[in-house]
Motif scaffolding. Sequence first.
Motif, PDB file in Angstrom:
ATOM      1  N   GLY A 396       0.814  -1.214   0.000  1.00  0.00           N
ATOM      2  CA  GLY A 396       0.000   0.000   0.000  1.00  0.00           C
ATOM      3  C   GLY A 396       0.844   1.259   0.000  1.00  0.00           C
ATOM      4  O   GLY A 396       0.511   2.250  -0.666  1.00  0.00           O
ATOM      5  N   GLU A 397       1.953   1.238   0.730  1.00  0.00           N
ATOM      6  CA  GLU A 397       2.857   2.392   0.743  1.00  0.00           C
ATOM      7  C   GLU A 397       3.455   2.622  -0.640  1.00  0.00           C
ATOM      8  O   GLU A 397       3.584   3.765  -1.101  1.00  0.00           O
ATOM      9  CB  GLU A 397       3.967   2.182   1.766  1.00  0.00           C
ATOM     10  CG  GLU A 397       3.494   2.140   3.208  1.00  0.00           C
ATOM     11  CD  GLU A 397       4.649   1.990   4.174  1.00  0.00           C
ATOM     12  OE1 GLU A 397       5.767   2.432   3.845  1.00  0.00           O
ATOM     13  OE2 GLU A 397       4.443   1.426   5.267  1.00  0.00           O
ATOM     14  N   VAL A 398       3.836   1.540  -1.298  1.00  0.00           N
ATOM     15  CA  VAL A 398       4.417   1.653  -2.635  1.00  0.00           C
ATOM     16  C   VAL A 398       3.367   2.155  -3.623  1.00  0.00           C
ATOM     17  O   VAL A 398       3.658   3.004  -4.480  1.00  0.00           O
ATOM     18  CB  VAL A 398       4.991   0.294  -3.082  1.00  0.00           C
ATOM     19  CG1 VAL A 398       5.545   0.382  -4.502  1.00  0.00           C
ATOM     20  CG2 VAL A 398       6.086  -0.163  -2.124  1.00  0.00           C
ATOM     21  N   GLU A 399       2.131   1.656  -3.484  1.00  0.00           N
ATOM     22  CA  GLU A 399       1.050   2.081  -4.381  1.00  0.00           C
ATOM     23  C   GLU A 399       0.749   3.568  -4.240  1.00  0.00           C
ATOM     24  O   GLU A 399       0.365   4.223  -5.215  1.00  0.00           O
ATOM     25  CB  GLU A 399      -0.215   1.273  -4.079  1.00  0.00           C
ATOM     26  CG  GLU A 399      -0.137  -0.179  -4.520  1.00  0.00           C
ATOM     27  CD  GLU A 399      -1.311  -1.007  -4.006  1.00  0.00           C
ATOM     28  OE1 GLU A 399      -2.282  -0.404  -3.507  1.00  0.00           O
ATOM     29  OE2 GLU A 399      -1.239  -2.245  -4.090  1.00  0.00           O
ATOM     30  N   ARG A 400       0.918   4.103  -3.052  1.00  0.00           N
ATOM     31  CA  ARG A 400       0.689   5.544  -2.859  1.00  0.00           C
ATOM     32  C   ARG A 400       1.871   6.373  -3.349  1.00  0.00           C
ATOM     33  O   ARG A 400       1.694   7.493  -3.831  1.00  0.00           O
ATOM     34  CB  ARG A 400       0.422   5.830  -1.377  1.00  0.00           C
ATOM     35  CG  ARG A 400      -0.924   5.344  -0.890  1.00  0.00           C
ATOM     36  CD  ARG A 400      -1.207   5.804   0.528  1.00  0.00           C
ATOM     37  NE  ARG A 400      -0.342   5.153   1.511  1.00  0.00           N
ATOM     38  CZ  ARG A 400      -0.608   3.980   2.071  1.00  0.00           C
ATOM     39  NH1 ARG A 400      -1.689   3.308   1.735  1.00  0.00           N
ATOM     40  NH2 ARG A 400       0.221   3.465   2.975  1.00  0.00           N
ATOM     41  N   ALA A 401       3.070   5.820  -3.239  1.00  0.00           N
ATOM     42  CA  ALA A 401       4.277   6.598  -3.541  1.00  0.00           C
ATOM     43  C   ALA A 401       4.546   6.710  -5.039  1.00  0.00           C
ATOM     44  O   ALA A 401       4.883   7.794  -5.534  1.00  0.00           O
ATOM     45  CB  ALA A 401       5.478   5.986  -2.833  1.00  0.00           C
ATOM     46  N   ILE A 402       4.436   5.612  -5.778  1.00  0.00           N
ATOM     47  CA  ILE A 402       4.842   5.631  -7.190  1.00  0.00           C
ATOM     48  C   ILE A 402       4.048   6.641  -8.017  1.00  0.00           C
ATOM     49  O   ILE A 402       4.652   7.452  -8.743  1.00  0.00           O
ATOM     50  CB  ILE A 402       4.771   4.222  -7.813  1.00  0.00           C
ATOM     51  CG1 ILE A 402       5.825   3.309  -7.198  1.00  0.00           C
ATOM     52  CG2 ILE A 402       4.990   4.295  -9.328  1.00  0.00           C
ATOM     53  CD1 ILE A 402       5.821   1.885  -7.757  1.00  0.00           C
ATOM     54  N   PRO A 403       2.716   6.657  -7.965  1.00  0.00           N
ATOM     55  CA  PRO A 403       1.992   7.627  -8.802  1.00  0.00           C
ATOM     56  C   PRO A 403       2.288   9.082  -8.450  1.00  0.00           C
ATOM     57  O   PRO A 403       2.013   9.981  -9.252  1.00  0.00           O
ATOM     58  CB  PRO A 403       0.517   7.285  -8.542  1.00  0.00           C
ATOM     59  CG  PRO A 403       0.527   5.871  -8.051  1.00  0.00           C
ATOM     60  CD  PRO A 403       1.785   5.757  -7.257  1.00  0.00           C
ATOM     61  N   GLU A 404       2.825   9.320  -7.260  1.00  0.00           N
ATOM     62  CA  GLU A 404       3.169  10.684  -6.839  1.00  0.00           C
ATOM     63  C   GLU A 404       4.655  10.973  -7.021  1.00  0.00           C
ATOM     64  O   GLU A 404       5.188  11.910  -6.423  1.00  0.00           O
ATOM     65  CB  GLU A 404       2.754  10.900  -5.383  1.00  0.00           C
ATOM     66  CG  GLU A 404       1.257  10.809  -5.169  1.00  0.00           C
ATOM     67  CD  GLU A 404       0.495  11.799  -6.051  1.00  0.00           C
ATOM     68  OE1 GLU A 404       0.946  12.961  -6.159  1.00  0.00           O
ATOM     69  OE2 GLU A 404      -0.533  11.401  -6.631  1.00  0.00           O
ATOM     70  N   PHE A 405       5.329  10.141  -7.825  1.00  0.00           N
ATOM     71  CA  PHE A 405       6.735  10.346  -8.178  1.00  0.00           C
ATOM     72  C   PHE A 405       7.681  10.216  -6.984  1.00  0.00           C
ATOM     73  O   PHE A 405       8.809  10.700  -7.021  1.00  0.00           O
ATOM     74  CB  PHE A 405       6.935  11.715  -8.859  1.00  0.00           C
ATOM     75  CG  PHE A 405       5.884  12.049  -9.873  1.00  0.00           C
ATOM     76  CD1 PHE A 405       5.857  11.413 -11.107  1.00  0.00           C
ATOM     77  CD2 PHE A 405       4.893  12.979  -9.600  1.00  0.00           C
ATOM     78  CE1 PHE A 405       4.871  11.709 -12.041  1.00  0.00           C
ATOM     79  CE2 PHE A 405       3.909  13.276 -10.530  1.00  0.00           C
ATOM     80  CZ  PHE A 405       3.905  12.633 -11.757  1.00  0.00           C
ATOM     81  N   GLN A 406       7.225   9.549  -5.931  1.00  0.00           N
ATOM     82  CA  GLN A 406       8.040   9.351  -4.732  1.00  0.00           C
ATOM     83  C   GLN A 406       8.781   8.016  -4.854  1.00  0.00           C
ATOM     84  O   GLN A 406       8.592   7.093  -4.057  1.00  0.00           O
ATOM     85  CB  GLN A 406       7.144   9.360  -3.489  1.00  0.00           C
ATOM     86  CG  GLN A 406       6.391  10.652  -3.270  1.00  0.00           C
ATOM     87  CD  GLN A 406       7.215  11.681  -2.495  1.00  0.00           C
ATOM     88  OE1 GLN A 406       8.426  11.513  -2.325  1.00  0.00           O
ATOM     89  NE2 GLN A 406       6.574  12.726  -2.024  1.00  0.00           N
ATOM     90  N   PHE A 407       9.648   7.922  -5.854  1.00  0.00           N
ATOM     91  CA  PHE A 407      10.316   6.652  -6.139  1.00  0.00           C
ATOM     92  C   PHE A 407      11.242   6.224  -4.998  1.00  0.00           C
ATOM     93  O   PHE A 407      11.287   5.051  -4.632  1.00  0.00           O
ATOM     94  CB  PHE A 407      11.103   6.765  -7.449  1.00  0.00           C
ATOM     95  CG  PHE A 407      10.250   7.177  -8.620  1.00  0.00           C
ATOM     96  CD1 PHE A 407       9.342   6.301  -9.177  1.00  0.00           C
ATOM     97  CD2 PHE A 407      10.347   8.458  -9.149  1.00  0.00           C
ATOM     98  CE1 PHE A 407       8.551   6.677 -10.250  1.00  0.00           C
ATOM     99  CE2 PHE A 407       9.563   8.846 -10.221  1.00  0.00           C
ATOM    100  CZ  PHE A 407       8.659   7.950 -10.775  1.00  0.00           C
ATOM    101  N   SER A 408      11.990   7.152  -4.443  1.00  0.00           N
ATOM    102  CA  SER A 408      12.901   6.835  -3.350  1.00  0.00           C
ATOM    103  C   SER A 408      12.126   6.342  -2.137  1.00  0.00           C
ATOM    104  O   SER A 408      12.531   5.382  -1.463  1.00  0.00           O
ATOM    105  CB  SER A 408      13.741   8.060  -2.988  1.00  0.00           C
ATOM    106  OG  SER A 408      14.653   7.749  -1.962  1.00  0.00           O
TER     107      SER A 408
END
Length: 648
Positions: A396-408
């Motif tokens: 869930g954390e990864v799903e929220r981060a990737i679309p918001e360009f929070q790759f790191s």
Amino acid sequence: MPEKAFYVTTPIYYPSDRLHIGHALTTTMADTLARYHRMRGYDVWFLTGSDEHGQKIERKAKEAGVTPKEYVDRIVAGFQHLWKMLNISYDDFIRTTEPRHQEVVQELFRRIYNNGDIYKSEYEGWYCTPCETFWTERQAPDRLCANPDCRRPVELVKEESYFFRMSKYADRLLRHIEENPEFIQPVTRKNEMVSFIKSGLEDLCVSRTTFDWGIPVPIDEKHVIYVWFDALTNYVSALDPWGKDDSKFKKFWPVVTHLVGKDIVRFHTVIWPIMLMAAGLEPPKRVFGHGWLLVEGGKMSKSKGNVVDPLVLIDRYGADAIRYFLLREMPYGADGYYSEDALITRTNTDLANDFGNLLSRTTAMLEKFCGGVIPEPGDPDSLDRELMALAGQVPGEVERAIPEFQFSQALAAIWRLVNRANKYIEETAPWGLARDPARRGRLNTVLYNLAEAMRIAAVLVTPFMPDTPPRVWAQLGLTGKEEAQTWDSACTWGGIPVGARLQRGEPIFPRIEFKDDEPAGAAPPQVVDAKAEVQPKGEEAELIGIEDFARVDLRVAEVLAAEKVEKADKLLKLTLRVGEEERTVVAGIAQHYTPDEIVGKKIVVVANLKPAKLRGITSQGMLLAASVDGRLSVLTVDRDIDSGARVK
């Protein structure tokens, strides 16, 4: 349920030279977004390409003695080779020299003209050819390019031109930005653009007459369309908005995301949306302006000699290590920093010690204690539930981060699971459990949980490092078991099938080791001088074809400066002029030439050799020399010929 669509673009890169690691950053970001959305069931369109028109290309082609199209063809092939080596999964590669693009650019121009928003006048102003940008008297009072990363001399241009009424749309664009908070990201870029628009927009010159390497203006073929007006249109020309079948445009344009470097945000969030508004089209949904990847000396620049070639790094460390480093080190919206030492540290620490070691230890214990077969787990205890809870939280954390360009941030979340699994090994001590037959059930549970945590981590890294998961599947016995490799499977514990048979292999991320006298980050030993040795009698040189020779780009170079390399008896650091460019070459000629003897000579260099770092200096080429009986002579030209001339 309506079909989910996702459209992502990179800038189309300018083929004046090879791409560097900064270009690889943008494209890897876009590829990660595309791969993630494909895994989530979206219909994805991923576009990249090349921006091939303009005065700079025309001049470089003339210097090289080829047509502009011949010049760009060679460099664009290099772009496509790099993307292949970096595992970039683009759906379309558009070139601005393609007829499909030209037709849409001309139609866009025609529609804006018919709306009364393009008019003819005379332009007089300062033009920077390398940046393909006009500057006003106020912006370039010192007759230097106003771009702080260029600062090269500008030319006074006076010519008949067509102009686009940008100022007419300023208020409408400000309303659009206010009503669509996700349009410009991050918010710092948005604030910069709002301030820029409010300071006053000037009408944009959109045609040129002083050169002809471009798309003709459809209403006046004495003019060619200004390169930025031409290039920006690629994002819709790839979708054919006014063709007989506009279904692709209708599906993908409403969900487009443009990824760009912060230096071209203004073109994409001011000029581009106004062009679309004037043509009756909607502005893009999102534009994300990421920071620069800085190296020693600041932003990468050929004139500074600090450009990093990603092909060299891929060959040395592998594509996934490069992709991981770029995405892990780049903070959201801010500048990141590259050094080879940092790359090696990340590879050894995160990939070898953490991820690779978890796989290696897990498969080794499964092989030793379970005969290489995934065992049946028993009821979980508190340690197991803690690991399982984290594994349920991370997707869930990864799903929220990737679309918001929070790759790191996404990768950091995945590595929390990896590190927790490594700690779980120490806490549960499977080797101790294996010594007690009464605890066989507990041992099976622990080893199953480790294999399952490894599986989930491998699924989650798939968009970031596409080469890595198949190697994990092979070792865990999951090759061909696609149901255990999907994104949804990573969201539910228990996806690794009991009874799967392992095939333990070599470490997937071996540590990078150096000799005691070799600093971390140093380039492997590499020949830096091509020496024409006398052929021994009775031996014949290997014959090559003309196509092999044609791959070597030999150029005349003028030695501007020379100095001895500290603590290196054989090396000179040469500053060369090759055409309009300055570059540094480290050559092993110090025992044969003093710096004063070599300065001023016109020599021959291999101009398309991959850069190498020698004694901390990036060497951008190789000079030609002949050596007989220990005597070395640098190859020079016997007539006054311009630097940059090609040796044929």
